[in-house]
Design a protein around this motif. Sequence first.
Motif, PDB file in Angstrom:
ATOM      1  N   PHE A   1      18.155  51.848  15.392  1.00 55.63           N
ATOM      2  CA  PHE A   1      18.852  53.081  15.762  1.00 55.63           C
ATOM      3  C   PHE A   1      20.355  53.008  15.549  1.00 55.63           C
ATOM      4  N   SER A   2      20.863  51.896  14.996  1.00 53.39           N
ATOM      5  CA  SER A   2      22.285  51.879  14.683  1.00 53.39           C
ATOM      6  C   SER A   2      22.537  52.950  13.621  1.00 53.39           C
ATOM      7  N   PRO A   3      23.707  53.611  13.686  1.00 55.63           N
ATOM      8  CA  PRO A   3      23.934  54.747  12.777  1.00 55.63           C
ATOM      9  C   PRO A   3      23.719  54.375  11.308  1.00 55.63           C
ATOM     10  N   THR A   4      24.183  53.191  10.893  1.00 57.48           N
ATOM     11  CA  THR A   4      24.022  52.802   9.494  1.00 57.48           C
ATOM     12  C   THR A   4      22.549  52.720   9.141  1.00 57.48           C
ATOM     13  N   ASN A   5      21.775  52.003   9.970  1.00 55.05           N
ATOM     14  CA  ASN A   5      20.371  51.813   9.644  1.00 55.05           C
ATOM     15  C   ASN A   5      19.604  53.118   9.687  1.00 55.05           C
ATOM     16  N   LEU A   6      19.981  53.975  10.619  1.00 58.86           N
ATOM     17  CA  LEU A   6      19.349  55.284  10.685  1.00 58.86           C
ATOM     18  C   LEU A   6      19.624  56.054   9.391  1.00 58.86           C
ATOM     19  N   GLY A   7      20.880  55.976   8.949  1.00 62.55           N
ATOM     20  CA  GLY A   7      21.258  56.648   7.711  1.00 62.55           C
ATOM     21  C   GLY A   7      20.504  56.086   6.521  1.00 62.55           C
ATOM     22  N   LEU A   8      20.374  54.767   6.469  1.00 59.57           N
ATOM     23  CA  LEU A   8      19.677  54.144   5.348  1.00 59.57           C
ATOM     24  C   LEU A   8      18.209  54.527   5.339  1.00 59.57           C
ATOM     25  N   CYS A   9      17.632  54.581   6.537  1.00 57.70           N
ATOM     26  CA  CYS A   9      16.230  54.970   6.649  1.00 57.70           C
ATOM     27  C   CYS A   9      16.054  56.393   6.126  1.00 57.70           C
ATOM     28  N   PHE A  10      16.979  57.254   6.510  1.00 58.08           N
ATOM     29  CA  PHE A  10      16.930  58.651   6.070  1.00 58.08           C
ATOM     30  C   PHE A  10      17.056  58.735   4.550  1.00 58.08           C
ATOM     31  N   LEU A  11      18.073  58.040   4.023  1.00 57.71           N
ATOM     32  CA  LEU A  11      18.313  58.069   2.581  1.00 57.71           C
ATOM     33  C   LEU A  11      17.083  57.557   1.838  1.00 57.71           C
ATOM     34  N   GLY A  12      16.519  56.442   2.346  1.00 59.85           N
ATOM     35  CA  GLY A  12      15.336  55.857   1.706  1.00 59.85           C
ATOM     36  C   GLY A  12      14.181  56.847   1.673  1.00 59.85           C
ATOM     37  N   CYS A  13      13.915  57.485   2.811  1.00 58.89           N
ATOM     38  CA  CYS A  13      12.816  58.454   2.863  1.00 58.89           C
ATOM     39  C   CYS A  13      13.047  59.600   1.896  1.00 58.89           C
ATOM     40  N   LEU A  14      14.290  60.076   1.859  1.00 57.65           N
ATOM     41  CA  LEU A  14      14.605  61.236   1.026  1.00 57.65           C
ATOM     42  C   LEU A  14      14.435  60.909  -0.451  1.00 57.65           C
ATOM     43  N   VAL A  15      15.092  59.826  -0.896  1.00 52.19           N
ATOM     44  CA  VAL A  15      15.035  59.478  -2.313  1.00 52.19           C
ATOM     45  C   VAL A  15      13.625  59.039  -2.691  1.00 52.19           C
ATOM     46  N   GLY A  16      12.961  58.319  -1.775  1.00 56.51           N
ATOM     47  CA  GLY A  16      11.587  57.893  -2.035  1.00 56.51           C
ATOM     48  C   GLY A  16      10.684  59.087  -2.277  1.00 56.51           C
ATOM     49  N   THR A  17      10.833  60.122  -1.446  1.00 50.81           N
ATOM     50  CA  THR A  17      10.007  61.314  -1.629  1.00 50.81           C
ATOM     51  C   THR A  17      10.367  62.001  -2.937  1.00 50.81           C
ATOM     52  N   LEU A  18      11.672  62.086  -3.213  1.00 40.17           N
ATOM     53  CA  LEU A  18      12.147  62.768  -4.425  1.00 40.17           C
ATOM     54  C   LEU A  18      11.500  62.161  -5.666  1.00 40.17           C
ATOM     55  N   ILE A  19      11.505  60.838  -5.763  1.00 39.53           N
ATOM     56  CA  ILE A  19      10.931  60.199  -6.948  1.00 39.53           C
ATOM     57  C   ILE A  19       9.407  60.200  -6.859  1.00 39.53           C
ATOM     58  N   GLY A  20       8.899  59.979  -5.637  1.00 39.34           N
ATOM     59  CA  GLY A  20       7.450  59.918  -5.464  1.00 39.34           C
ATOM     60  C   GLY A  20       6.763  61.227  -5.793  1.00 39.34           C
ATOM     61  N   VAL A  21       7.494  62.336  -5.655  1.00 44.62           N
ATOM     62  CA  VAL A  21       6.907  63.645  -5.944  1.00 44.62           C
ATOM     63  C   VAL A  21       6.664  63.823  -7.438  1.00 44.62           C
ATOM     64  N   LEU A  22       7.471  63.161  -8.266  1.00 42.04           N
ATOM     65  CA  LEU A  22       7.287  63.310  -9.706  1.00 42.04           C
ATOM     66  C   LEU A  22       5.861  62.902 -10.070  1.00 42.04           C
ATOM     67  N   PRO A  23       5.182  63.741 -10.835  1.00 43.69           N
ATOM     68  CA  PRO A  23       3.776  63.460 -11.107  1.00 43.69           C
ATOM     69  C   PRO A  23       3.618  62.162 -11.893  1.00 43.69           C
ATOM     70  N   GLY A  24       2.631  61.369 -11.525  1.00 46.00           N
ATOM     71  CA  GLY A  24       2.358  60.142 -12.244  1.00 46.00           C
ATOM     72  C   GLY A  24       3.236  58.985 -11.817  1.00 46.00           C
ATOM     73  N   VAL A  25       4.170  59.219 -10.891  1.00 48.90           N
ATOM     74  CA  VAL A  25       4.989  58.112 -10.412  1.00 48.90           C
ATOM     75  C   VAL A  25       4.530  57.762  -9.002  1.00 48.90           C
ATOM     76  N   GLY A  26       3.824  56.673  -8.886  1.00 50.03           N
ATOM     77  CA  GLY A  26       3.309  56.244  -7.588  1.00 50.03           C
ATOM     78  C   GLY A  26       4.317  55.369  -6.874  1.00 50.03           C
ATOM     79  N   PRO A  27       3.942  54.884  -5.682  1.00 50.06           N
ATOM     80  CA  PRO A  27       4.870  54.056  -4.895  1.00 50.06           C
ATOM     81  C   PRO A  27       5.376  52.827  -5.654  1.00 50.06           C
ATOM     82  N   ILE A  28       4.528  52.194  -6.459  1.00 49.82           N
ATOM     83  CA  ILE A  28       4.960  50.955  -7.117  1.00 49.82           C
ATOM     84  C   ILE A  28       6.134  51.237  -8.048  1.00 49.82           C
ATOM     85  N   ALA A  29       5.949  52.230  -8.932  1.00 50.05           N
ATOM     86  CA  ALA A  29       7.026  52.554  -9.866  1.00 50.05           C
ATOM     87  C   ALA A  29       8.247  53.058  -9.116  1.00 50.05           C
TER      88      ALA A  29
END
Lengths: 164, 500
Positions: free
Chosen positions: B16-44
């Motif tokens: 819950f430290s602000p930095t880690n919270l921010g990193l978690c948020f950023l990770g989720c956001l960018v992860g979803t952004l790339i993961g949404v692209l068709p044919g790009v699964g979690p590994i890629a």
Amino acid sequence: MSVQTPITMRPPVAPVPLRQDFLGGLFVTAVAVLAYWLAADLPAGTLGGMGPGMMPKALALLLGALGLTLLFGSLWHFGERIRRWSIRGPVFVFGAMIAFGLTVRPLGLVVAGPLAMMIGALASDEVRWGETIVSVALTSAFCVGLFKLALGLPIPLAPWLIGY
Amino acid sequence: MLDLIGHLGLGFSTAFSPTNLGLCFLGCLVGTLIGVLPGVGPIATIAMLLPLTFKVDPTGALIMLAGIYYGAQYGGSTTAILVNIPGEATAVVTTLDGHQMARKGQAGIALGIAAISSFIAGSIATLVVAAVGAPLTKLALLFGPAEYFGLMVLGLGLAVVLAQGSVLKAVIMVVFGLVLSTVGTDLETGDERLTLGFAALSDGIDFAVLAMGVFGIAEVLRNIENPEARGVVKGAIGRLLPSAADLRRSLGPILRGTGLGAALGILPGNGAVLAPFASYTLEKKLADEPSRFGLGAIEGVAGPEAANNAGAQTAFIPLLTLGIPPNAVMALMVGAMTIHGVIPGPLVMTRNAPLFWGMVASMWIGNLMLLIINLPLVGVWVRLLKVPYRLLYNIILLFCCIGIYSVNNNPADVFFTAVFGGVGYVLIKLGLEPAPMLLGFVLGRLMEEKLRQALALSDGSFMTFVERPLSAGLIVCALVVMLIAILPAVTRSREKVFQE
């Protein structure tokens, strides 16, 4: 997940050299031979004190045996026909990657990114240049912003222009 | 129990430290952004985004990576529901009823229930990880080289059973992966092995390079060839929050799916892959009207999504306690941890307690964030999916190039990725599924090391694997699993499971 062809619609039996498993077995066996040949000079040692060559050789022999099983199996077991290959896709996709790798250090992301995308665009036979140019410009700008400005990755930006 | 609360307290105060919270948020956001692209699964996705974490301290980096992972998983479900393209094997099940719901104008509800069931499953699985982690770490200290070797053989055996298609081909791919893992400098003698004289290969093949080539580039090539079978759902997404009746109907499937997923996820050898299939089959059996399944039954989304997420999370258990990655995604985590100087294994929990528990806590926070950021952002993802593939693949390609270059700042890695993309393309054309290869590759080095240690200790006698009860048990399990795989009856039902 591949869609199974119903039995009634099964295409005629493919000649041996076009069978997927025949070519697959050939490919795997070739990889095994290459691996064994590359490991040939490495000492195998004994089981109690294995040398560097033991595992590669043992695994290559195992892989070769499995590959031959697949290959000979395909003579009796018909299996699927080889799928259609295309040339255009791989040529331009790999071309784009090679262009990126060659230019990213000397010319930077500002050149390598758009260059790779322009070559990559040719991989699809539906390419339309107008939209491609717009997407190249936007994506390149986004990448510079994200990877360089926001994250500060040490990827060169434009060494010939601004020195880094 | 008090221990557990104390540990989780430590974890949450770290996460819950602000930095880690921010990193978690950023990770989720960018992860979803790339993961949404068709044919790009979690590994890629993870391979592509690995460099994003380089500048951060190890704890923050792992929290961010975990966020990317959940984001990518969730992104995969989104594509499965809206476009009928599964980002990876585990999302296949979601396409069945999820896409049907979307066609009936209930896309929003399908996405909503996917997020909610993922969240519930994730919350429970976080507790499982926290509860099981400590005792398993104690067990790990009893493990000698023979036991480690036995466990990894069991993992590969399970990977063969769980792979799609023929058992022979799956075994071939596992052994192929093992052969690839021997490339590089020998750990004991320092000899160069199978490097073809390339200096870049003397440290072995980089896992990110292999994974990106086989799962990123080869996938792009496959998709370019089969243009536009995608039908992005037209029209409105509809409301996102399921009704009370929907929720009531989903609760049972969610809880059962969570149980299945959590149990299967712990297994070495990517047991998590099976979880959504198992959950779907179970719900269909339990349903009052099984005929609704495949036509947009909400249970068919809720159960598998919960199972998927729970499995994805408990898959961290073998990694964090034994140091053995159970699947390719966890192998990338190993790579990421090593880059940050953390060696996965039983010592992580004692030596890096804040890191371990912070990561466990961030799993829960990550799931919560996904719920918060995805429900309002669904519209953005839909718009992204409407971009035609002829433009998308090119963007994916550039991300791959930048990502792979940045892992080691080495242009040669981009070339090797192209080579493995070519290998992956050939394998796809030859009907050889590359997933088991990756697991063989991941475990290969460690297996060789443990085998050599075990045999050195026993002076070359293989009896050591049988004489030690724990290792004998593991080897017997592995043999049983392999035998089961080639029994004709099981072969048939395997085919059925994977076709459904």
